[in-house]
Design a protein around this motif. Structure first.
Motif, PDB file in Angstrom:
ATOM      1  N   VAL A  24      -1.505 -29.286  -8.954  1.00 25.04           N
ATOM      2  CA  VAL A  24      -1.261 -31.199 -10.033  1.00 25.04           C
ATOM      3  C   VAL A  24      -2.816 -32.329  -9.648  1.00 25.04           C
ATOM      4  O   VAL A  24      -1.745 -32.887  -7.861  1.00 25.04           O
ATOM      5  N   SER A  25      -2.308 -32.355  -9.985  1.00 24.37           N
ATOM      6  CA  SER A  25      -3.566 -33.989 -10.260  1.00 24.37           C
ATOM      7  C   SER A  25      -3.216 -34.954  -9.482  1.00 24.37           C
ATOM      8  O   SER A  25      -1.884 -35.536  -9.880  1.00 24.37           O
ATOM      9  N   PRO A  26      -3.681 -35.794  -8.649  1.00 20.13           N
ATOM     10  CA  PRO A  26      -3.127 -36.697  -8.220  1.00 20.13           C
ATOM     11  C   PRO A  26      -3.486 -37.881  -9.298  1.00 20.13           C
ATOM     12  O   PRO A  26      -2.684 -39.238  -8.782  1.00 20.13           O
ATOM     13  N   LEU A  27      -3.789 -37.851 -10.401  1.00 19.43           N
ATOM     14  CA  LEU A  27      -3.781 -39.132 -11.635  1.00 19.43           C
ATOM     15  C   LEU A  27      -2.160 -38.562 -12.166  1.00 19.43           C
ATOM     16  O   LEU A  27      -2.408 -40.076 -12.812  1.00 19.43           O
ATOM     17  N   LEU A  28      -1.300 -37.941 -11.633  1.00 14.86           N
ATOM     18  CA  LEU A  28       0.087 -38.712 -12.322  1.00 14.86           C
ATOM     19  C   LEU A  28       0.573 -39.022 -11.325  1.00 14.86           C
ATOM     20  O   LEU A  28       1.155 -40.027 -11.956  1.00 14.86           O
ATOM     21  N   GLN A  29      -0.135 -39.840 -10.381  1.00 18.77           N
ATOM     22  CA  GLN A  29       0.818 -41.193  -9.673  1.00 18.77           C
ATOM     23  C   GLN A  29       0.449 -41.909 -10.345  1.00 18.77           C
ATOM     24  O   GLN A  29       0.775 -43.368 -10.563  1.00 18.77           O
ATOM     25  N   LEU A  30      -0.673 -42.473 -11.890  1.00 23.10           N
ATOM     26  CA  LEU A  30      -1.337 -43.536 -12.657  1.00 23.10           C
ATOM     27  C   LEU A  30       0.302 -44.299 -13.508  1.00 23.10           C
ATOM     28  O   LEU A  30       1.329 -42.456 -13.529  1.00 23.10           O
ATOM     29  N   GLU A  31       0.389 -45.024 -14.128  1.00 23.30           N
ATOM     30  CA  GLU A  31       1.831 -45.396 -14.269  1.00 23.30           C
ATOM     31  C   GLU A  31       1.329 -44.552 -15.947  1.00 23.30           C
ATOM     32  O   GLU A  31       0.551 -44.967 -16.484  1.00 23.30           O
ATOM     33  N   GLY A  32       2.759 -44.653 -16.056  1.00 21.33           N
ATOM     34  CA  GLY A  32       3.450 -43.706 -17.478  1.00 21.33           C
ATOM     35  C   GLY A  32       3.340 -42.302 -17.207  1.00 21.33           C
ATOM     36  O   GLY A  32       3.030 -41.966 -18.541  1.00 21.33           O
ATOM     37  N   ALA A  33       2.235 -42.015 -16.721  1.00 21.89           N
ATOM     38  CA  ALA A  33       1.611 -40.129 -16.355  1.00 21.89           C
ATOM     39  C   ALA A  33       2.950 -39.125 -16.711  1.00 21.89           C
ATOM     40  O   ALA A  33       4.036 -39.535 -15.595  1.00 21.89           O
ATOM     41  N   VAL A  34       2.840 -38.573 -18.558  1.00 24.74           N
ATOM     42  CA  VAL A  34       3.322 -37.556 -18.254  1.00 24.74           C
ATOM     43  C   VAL A  34       3.136 -36.066 -18.123  1.00 24.74           C
ATOM     44  O   VAL A  34       2.207 -36.106 -18.670  1.00 24.74           O
ATOM     45  N   ALA A  35       3.315 -35.564 -17.178  1.00 23.65           N
ATOM     46  CA  ALA A  35       2.910 -34.425 -16.547  1.00 23.65           C
ATOM     47  C   ALA A  35       3.347 -33.140 -17.256  1.00 23.65           C
ATOM     48  O   ALA A  35       4.428 -33.199 -18.236  1.00 23.65           O
ATOM     49  N   ASN A  36       2.289 -32.185 -17.827  1.00 22.69           N
ATOM     50  CA  ASN A  36       2.683 -30.478 -18.054  1.00 22.69           C
ATOM     51  C   ASN A  36       3.087 -30.199 -17.197  1.00 22.69           C
ATOM     52  O   ASN A  36       1.999 -29.496 -15.943  1.00 22.69           O
ATOM     53  N   GLU A  37       3.832 -29.780 -17.506  1.00 20.27           N
ATOM     54  CA  GLU A  37       4.688 -28.533 -16.835  1.00 20.27           C
ATOM     55  C   GLU A  37       4.768 -27.602 -16.666  1.00 20.27           C
ATOM     56  O   GLU A  37       5.862 -26.558 -16.183  1.00 20.27           O
ATOM     57  N   LEU A  90     -10.618 -38.313  -5.824  1.00 17.38           N
ATOM     58  CA  LEU A  90     -10.668 -38.409  -7.805  1.00 17.38           C
ATOM     59  C   LEU A  90      -9.384 -39.465  -8.303  1.00 17.38           C
ATOM     60  O   LEU A  90      -9.718 -40.139  -9.249  1.00 17.38           O
ATOM     61  N   LEU A  91      -8.623 -40.192  -7.301  1.00 18.85           N
ATOM     62  CA  LEU A  91      -7.766 -40.758  -7.759  1.00 18.85           C
ATOM     63  C   LEU A  91      -7.952 -42.058  -7.524  1.00 18.85           C
ATOM     64  O   LEU A  91      -8.445 -42.951  -8.776  1.00 18.85           O
TER      65      LEU A  91
END
Length: 386
Positions: free
Chosen positions: A10-23, A217-218
Motif C-alpha cells: 500500500v503506497s505511502p502516497l495514500l496519506q496525501l489529502e483526498g486520496a481514494v485507494a484502489n482496494e 517516496l512520500l
C-alpha cells in the motif's frame, strides 16, 4: 508469468489529502490512489504538465556486469548493443512462437541497465533473465526498495530534480534515472501497423518515469507538490494511456497476443537486429502474413456508472469477435476502451460489450500490412501456375 510474485504494498502516497485507494486486489494498480479529488481534472492537469502520478506498484530491475548490454540485446526484440548513458528505450520478450510474454522500459546510466516493469511483471522477467545467464558476466536483481513516479511534458524537469536527489540506487552511475517513454515515435529499424508518428494522438504527449527510493517516496511527492505539481491518480494516468493507444503488459498482453496486433513494433522491435526468440514469427508476419487481430479504440454508450471489464467479450451478431483489454472514462470522450478484435471485422460495425455498444476508431490497419511490408506477398507470381 511465474508463480513468484512481489509483495503487494500500500503506497505511502495514500496519506496525501483526498486520496481514494484502489482496494481491488485483482487490479494491477492495487494499493495506489485511484484519484485525489476529480479524475477528469487530474487528467487535464497531467496533459498540461501540471501533475504527477504514483506508480509505485510498478517494479524496477537492475542489471549489472560487463556483458549486460550485449546479453540483453541477444534475448529481446530491441537493438540496444550501442545504447549510450542517458538513453531510454523499450523492449519485448517473446515466446518461441512470437507471442508476447513481457515488455519493459530500459534506461542506461553507463554502469547499470535499469528495467521498468509493470506491476506483477518484474519478477517473471528477472526469473527468465536469470535462467539465461549461463557463463555471462551479469547480475539481475529486483529492487523492491525503489519506486516510480510518472509525469508528462514540462513536469519532467521537476521529476528530474527529484530523481537526482536519490543517492542510494546501488549504481555508480552519475545520471538520475529518468526514463523517457519512446511511444509513439517509430524507432530506427522499426515499423508501424497504425498511423504515422505525425498523425498519432500521442505525438505531443511526452511521458517520463523517475526512479526514487521507496522510503523517500512520500518526501519526493511532497517536494513535487512544493514545485507546483498536483497528484493525479491512476484513473487519470490510465485515461491518458488508453487515449494514447499505448499498450500496457498487465492489460494488453492477453493470450497469444502478437506485437503486430498492438502496433508495438513501432517502439519496441528492431527488424534488422539479428536473431532473438520469436524473431521468425515477427519477420514472417511482416513479409508473408497478416496479424489475425487488430487493436481498436471503442467509443462506448451504456450505463453511466459502469465500465466494461478487462477480458469482457466483444460481440457482433451474437458472435464473439474480440476481447476488451482496457476501459476508462476520459475527460473529453467519456467511456472508451481498447479491444483486440478479429482483423476482418468491418470497421463500420457497431460492436457490443455487455450492456455497452461501441463505435470503432481504427488503430491497427485492418489490411494487415505494416509500413515496411511488401505490397504483394513474395512469390505470388508463381502461385496457381499448375
Amino acid at each position: 508469468m511465474s508463480d513468484s510474485q512481489p509483495t503487494r504494498r500500500v503506497s505511502p502516497l495514500l496519506q496525501l489529502e483526498g486520496a481514494v485507494a484502489n482496494e481491488d486486489e485483482s487490479s494491477p494498480d492495487y494499493g495506489t490512489a485511484l484519484h485525489y479529488s476529480s479524475p477528469s481534472r487530474e487528467e487535464r492537469a497531467l496533459l498540461a504538465g501540471q501533475a504527477f502520478t504514483d506508480l509505485s506498484h510498478c517494479e524496477v530491475l537492475q542489471l549489472t556486469g560487463p556483458d549486460r548490454i550485449s546479453w540483453l540485446n541477444s534475448l529481446t526484440t530491441q537493438k540496444i548493443d550501442q545504447i549510450h548513458a542517458g538513453e531510454s528505450t523499450e523492449l519485448l520478450l517473446l515466446d518461441p512462437n512470437g507471442h508476447l510474454q513481457n515488455a519493459v522500459g530500459v534506461f542506461e546510466d553507463g554502469v547499470t541497465t535499469w528495467l521498468i516493469a509493470d506491476s506483477g511483471w518484474g519478477q517473471p522477467m528477472a526469473d527468465f533473465l536469470t535462467s539465461m545467464k549461463f557463463m555471462m558476466r551479469v547480475e539481475v536483481s529486483v529492487r523492491e526498495d525503489l519506486a516510480i513516479l510518472g509525469a508528462l511534458g514540462t513536469a519532467a524537469d521537476s521529476l528530474h530534480d527529484v530523481a537526482a536527489t536519490a543517492q542510494s540506487l546501488g549504481s555508480e552511475g552519475e545520471l538520475p534515472v529518468l526514463w523517457r517513454d519512446p511511444w509513439p515515435g517509430t524507432g530506427p529499424g522499426s515499423a508501424t501497423y497504425g498511423p504515422s508518428d505525425a498523425e498519432h494522438p500521442a505525438r505531443e504527449r511526452a511521458v517520463y518515469l523517475a526512479i526514487v527510493e521507496r522510503k523517500e517516496l512520500l518526501a519526493a511527492a511532497e517536494q513535487l507538490i512544493t514545485m507546483g505539481l498536483q497528484p493525479a491518480g491512476t484513473q487519470a494516468w490510465e485515461a491518458v494511456r488508453v487515449t494514447s493507444w499505448r499498450p500496457r503488459p498487465a492489460m494488453e498482453i492477453v493470450e497469444r497476443a502478437l506485437p503486430h496486433e498492438l502496433d508495438w513494433l513501432r517502439t519496441a522491435v528492431h527488424l534488422e537486429k539479428g536473431c532473438y526468440r520469436g524473431q521468425e514469427t515477427v519477420a514472417k508476419l511482416i513479409n508473408l502474413g497478416r496479424p489475425p487481430r487488430r487493436l481498436v479504440m471503442l467509443y462506448l454508450e451504456g450505463p453511466v456508472d459502469e465500465l466494461p471489464n478487462h477480458g469482457d467479450d466483444v460481440v457482433v451478431d451474437e458472435r464473439v469477435v474480440g476481447t476488451i483489454t482496457s476501459a476508462v472514462r476520459d475527460s473529453e470522450d467519456g467511456p472508451v476502451a481498447l479491444a483486440l478484435v478479429r482483423r476482418n471485422v468491418p470497421v463500420d460495425r457497431v460492436l457490443e460489450v455487455g450492456n455497452f455498444r461501441g463505435g470503432q476508431q481504427v488503430i491497427v490497419d485492418p489490411g494487415g500490412k505494416s509500413s515496411v511490408s511488401p505490397s504483394s506477398r513474395p512469390g505470388a507470381e508463381f502461385r496457381g501456375r499448375r
